[in-house]
Design a protein around this motif. Sequence first.
Motif, PDB file in Angstrom:
ATOM      1  N   ASN A  85       0.818  -1.216   0.000  1.00 16.30           N
ATOM      2  CA  ASN A  85       0.000   0.000   0.000  1.00 16.30           C
ATOM      3  C   ASN A  85       0.852   1.266   0.000  1.00 16.30           C
ATOM      4  OD1 ASN A  85      -2.533  -1.260  -0.147  1.00 16.30           O
ATOM      5  ND2 ASN A  85      -2.499  -1.677   2.045  1.00 16.30           N
ATOM      6  N   GLN A  86       1.965   1.259   0.728  1.00 21.18           N
ATOM      7  CA  GLN A  86       2.858   2.421   0.730  1.00 21.18           C
ATOM      8  C   GLN A  86       3.448   2.655  -0.662  1.00 21.18           C
ATOM      9  OE1 GLN A  86       5.756   2.654   4.027  1.00 21.18           O
ATOM     10  NE2 GLN A  86       4.525   1.054   5.019  1.00 21.18           N
ATOM     11  N   VAL A  87       3.888   1.579  -1.301  1.00 21.29           N
ATOM     12  CA  VAL A  87       4.485   1.688  -2.637  1.00 21.29           C
ATOM     13  C   VAL A  87       3.447   2.174  -3.644  1.00 21.29           C
ATOM     14  CG1 VAL A  87       5.450   0.315  -4.528  1.00 21.29           C
ATOM     15  CG2 VAL A  87       6.301   0.002  -2.207  1.00 21.29           C
ATOM     16  N   ILE A  88       2.237   1.632  -3.575  1.00 18.73           N
ATOM     17  CA  ILE A  88       1.170   2.042  -4.497  1.00 18.73           C
ATOM     18  C   ILE A  88       0.824   3.518  -4.310  1.00 18.73           C
ATOM     19  CG2 ILE A  88      -1.310   1.716  -4.970  1.00 18.73           C
ATOM     20  CD1 ILE A  88       0.556  -0.336  -6.261  1.00 18.73           C
ATOM     21  N   GLU A  89       0.779   3.958  -3.059  1.00 18.34           N
ATOM     22  CA  GLU A  89       0.473   5.365  -2.777  1.00 18.34           C
ATOM     23  C   GLU A  89       1.546   6.282  -3.351  1.00 18.34           C
ATOM     24  OE1 GLU A  89       0.032   8.118   1.128  1.00 18.34           O
ATOM     25  OE2 GLU A  89      -1.030   6.194   1.178  1.00 18.34           O
ATOM     26  N   ILE A  90       2.797   5.895  -3.225  1.00 21.24           N
ATOM     27  CA  ILE A  90       3.898   6.702  -3.762  1.00 21.24           C
ATOM     28  C   ILE A  90       3.871   6.700  -5.288  1.00 21.24           C
ATOM     29  CG2 ILE A  90       6.422   6.800  -4.007  1.00 21.24           C
ATOM     30  CD1 ILE A  90       6.534   5.720  -1.076  1.00 21.24           C
ATOM     31  N   ALA A  91       3.608   5.542  -5.892  1.00 22.41           N
ATOM     32  CA  ALA A  91       3.633   5.410  -7.348  1.00 22.41           C
ATOM     33  C   ALA A  91       2.524   6.216  -8.028  1.00 22.41           C
ATOM     34  CB  ALA A  91       3.513   3.938  -7.750  1.00 22.41           C
ATOM     35  N   LYS A  92       1.369   6.323  -7.372  1.00 21.15           N
ATOM     36  CA  LYS A  92       0.220   7.042  -7.931  1.00 21.15           C
ATOM     37  C   LYS A  92      -0.073   6.620  -9.384  1.00 21.15           C
ATOM     38  CE  LYS A  92       0.628  11.079  -4.928  1.00 21.15           C
ATOM     39  NZ  LYS A  92       0.122  10.363  -3.808  1.00 21.15           N
ATOM     40  N   ALA A  93      -0.030   5.318  -9.618  1.00 22.03           N
ATOM     41  CA  ALA A  93      -0.260   4.777 -10.951  1.00 22.03           C
ATOM     42  C   ALA A  93      -1.527   3.937 -10.961  1.00 22.03           C
ATOM     43  CB  ALA A  93       0.938   3.911 -11.363  1.00 22.03           C
TER      44      ALA A  93
END
Length: 164
Positions: A85-93
Amino acid sequence: MGMEIELKFLLPEYPEALIDAGELKVLTRHSIDQTYLAIEDGQELRVRKVTDLDSGEVTYTHTFKDGKGISRQEIEYGISAGIYNQVIEIAKAIPLVKTRVTGVWNGITVEIDIYTQLELSVLEVEFDSLEEAESFQAPEWFGKDISEERQYSNKTVWRELQKK
């Protein structure tokens, strides 16, 4: 680092008749949300959220792949929901979403990916050796061999999705 050797085919239609006849035995059904974090020169870094459509169990993976064509190096390992979830939030993709049906046909494990955001279905077969992959004779129902056609690669499809 493991070696991934696979052939991909443009599946013209879902093989419901083969499933109904018992010729294609479905083993698992998963929904996969796939997001690329980095893509460059034959290397890719991605994360996945995988939901088992029968049990509801959710797992998360982080994968690094290196190489082009039908044979590539691959490292994949599990990660926590929090890291995902942290990675997805940062990626904003926008994740590439697909339903994967894994089954056995004629002693061969096949993976059918049905992309929910596109009109695209792909069948993949993995092999233990390059020789085995190169000598494989696909049945007509698999469709056109697209193993070397980059426009059908997950990363290319994902990039196109980001433009929408």
